[in-house]
Design a protein around this motif. Structure first.
Motif, PDB file in Angstrom:
ATOM      1  N   LEU A 285      46.018  -5.197  30.395  1.00 17.90           N
ATOM      2  CA  LEU A 285      44.696  -5.760  30.162  1.00 17.90           C
ATOM      3  C   LEU A 285      43.661  -4.652  30.038  1.00 17.90           C
ATOM      4  O   LEU A 285      43.828  -3.565  30.583  1.00 17.90           O
ATOM      5  CB  LEU A 285      44.318  -6.689  31.322  1.00 17.90           C
ATOM      6  CG  LEU A 285      45.283  -7.833  31.607  1.00 17.90           C
ATOM      7  CD1 LEU A 285      44.866  -8.572  32.865  1.00 17.90           C
ATOM      8  CD2 LEU A 285      45.362  -8.768  30.419  1.00 17.90           C
ATOM      9  N   ALA A 286      42.589  -4.943  29.315  1.00 21.85           N
ATOM     10  CA  ALA A 286      41.492  -3.994  29.197  1.00 21.85           C
ATOM     11  C   ALA A 286      40.853  -3.805  30.565  1.00 21.85           C
ATOM     12  O   ALA A 286      40.840  -4.702  31.404  1.00 21.85           O
ATOM     13  CB  ALA A 286      40.464  -4.510  28.201  1.00 21.85           C
ATOM     14  N   GLY A 287      40.346  -2.609  30.819  1.00 16.38           N
ATOM     15  CA  GLY A 287      39.691  -2.341  32.091  1.00 16.38           C
ATOM     16  C   GLY A 287      39.801  -0.884  32.485  1.00 16.38           C
ATOM     17  O   GLY A 287      40.181  -0.030  31.698  1.00 16.38           O
ATOM     18  N   ARG A 288      39.469  -0.611  33.728  1.00 13.32           N
ATOM     19  CA  ARG A 288      39.478   0.756  34.250  1.00 13.32           C
ATOM     20  C   ARG A 288      40.893   1.175  34.623  1.00 13.32           C
ATOM     21  O   ARG A 288      41.616   0.442  35.285  1.00 13.32           O
ATOM     22  CB  ARG A 288      38.576   0.819  35.475  1.00 13.32           C
ATOM     23  CG  ARG A 288      38.431   2.189  36.037  1.00 13.32           C
ATOM     24  CD  ARG A 288      37.357   2.190  37.113  1.00 13.32           C
ATOM     25  NE  ARG A 288      37.260   3.516  37.688  1.00 13.32           N
ATOM     26  CZ  ARG A 288      37.506   3.796  38.950  1.00 13.32           C
ATOM     27  NH1 ARG A 288      37.838   2.838  39.778  1.00 13.32           N
ATOM     28  NH2 ARG A 288      37.397   5.018  39.399  1.00 13.32           N
ATOM     29  N   ILE A 289      41.277   2.357  34.198  1.00 16.17           N
ATOM     30  CA  ILE A 289      42.608   2.900  34.466  1.00 16.17           C
ATOM     31  C   ILE A 289      42.443   4.209  35.226  1.00 16.17           C
ATOM     32  O   ILE A 289      41.581   5.023  34.900  1.00 16.17           O
ATOM     33  CB  ILE A 289      43.367   3.172  33.149  1.00 16.17           C
ATOM     34  CG1 ILE A 289      43.436   1.941  32.269  1.00 16.17           C
ATOM     35  CG2 ILE A 289      44.742   3.744  33.429  1.00 16.17           C
ATOM     36  CD1 ILE A 289      44.276   0.818  32.814  1.00 16.17           C
TER      37      ILE A 289
ATOM     38  N   ASN B 188      40.214   9.259  35.344  1.00 20.06           N
ATOM     39  CA  ASN B 188      39.697   7.901  35.164  1.00 20.06           C
ATOM     40  C   ASN B 188      39.311   7.683  33.715  1.00 20.06           C
ATOM     41  O   ASN B 188      38.677   8.546  33.100  1.00 20.06           O
ATOM     42  CB  ASN B 188      38.446   7.676  36.017  1.00 20.06           C
ATOM     43  CG  ASN B 188      38.732   7.855  37.492  1.00 20.06           C
ATOM     44  OD1 ASN B 188      39.735   7.375  37.992  1.00 20.06           O
ATOM     45  ND2 ASN B 188      37.871   8.552  38.175  1.00 20.06           N
TER      46      ASN B 188
ATOM     47  N   HIS C  13      38.560   4.248  30.635  1.00 21.65           N
ATOM     48  CA  HIS C  13      38.383   2.818  30.407  1.00 21.65           C
ATOM     49  C   HIS C  13      39.246   2.405  29.223  1.00 21.65           C
ATOM     50  O   HIS C  13      39.102   2.943  28.128  1.00 21.65           O
ATOM     51  CB  HIS C  13      36.907   2.519  30.129  1.00 21.65           C
ATOM     52  CG  HIS C  13      36.607   1.060  30.159  1.00 21.65           C
ATOM     53  ND1 HIS C  13      36.383   0.370  31.332  1.00 21.65           N
ATOM     54  CD2 HIS C  13      36.498   0.147  29.179  1.00 21.65           C
ATOM     55  CE1 HIS C  13      36.138  -0.897  31.067  1.00 21.65           C
ATOM     56  NE2 HIS C  13      36.215  -1.063  29.760  1.00 21.65           N
TER      57      HIS C  13
ATOM     58  N   LEU D 124      40.152   0.015  26.344  1.00 18.99           N
ATOM     59  CA  LEU D 124      39.463  -0.973  25.528  1.00 18.99           C
ATOM     60  C   LEU D 124      40.452  -2.020  25.027  1.00 18.99           C
ATOM     61  O   LEU D 124      41.625  -1.727  24.811  1.00 18.99           O
ATOM     62  CB  LEU D 124      38.787  -0.304  24.330  1.00 18.99           C
ATOM     63  CG  LEU D 124      37.773   0.785  24.681  1.00 18.99           C
ATOM     64  CD1 LEU D 124      37.279   1.453  23.412  1.00 18.99           C
ATOM     65  CD2 LEU D 124      36.631   0.220  25.493  1.00 18.99           C
ATOM     66  N   ALA D 125      39.994  -3.231  24.818  1.00 17.20           N
ATOM     67  CA  ALA D 125      40.830  -4.303  24.279  1.00 17.20           C
ATOM     68  C   ALA D 125      41.135  -4.010  22.812  1.00 17.20           C
ATOM     69  O   ALA D 125      40.302  -3.475  22.093  1.00 17.20           O
ATOM     70  CB  ALA D 125      40.121  -5.637  24.418  1.00 17.20           C
TER      71      ALA D 125
END
Length: 60
Positions: free
Chosen positions: A23-27, A54, A56, A58-59
């Motif tokens: 899923l999109a989000g912080r990695i 860190n 982000h 993206l979708a």
């Protein structure tokens, strides 16, 4: 992966394959390294963690 290194600098390439569903989000990515260190009392296992990377995701 297990390797024996000496005092020279080594460059490693590590391939990370994401899971099938992500899923999109912080990695946050980091490595945990385990060292086998000889000493007066035998061998000790020491762990060290690299700095975090860190970003982000993206979708698509």
């Amino acid at each position: 992966m297990s390797s024996q290194f000496d005092t020279n600098t080594w460059r490693l390439r590590i391939e990370m394959i994401p899971p099938a569903v992500i899923l999109a989000g912080r990695i946050v990515v980091y490595l945990t390294l385990t060292y086998r260190c000889p000493g007066a009392n035998g061998e000790a296992m020491l762990e060290d963690r690299t700095n975090r990377l860190n970003y982000h995701l993206l979708a698509a």
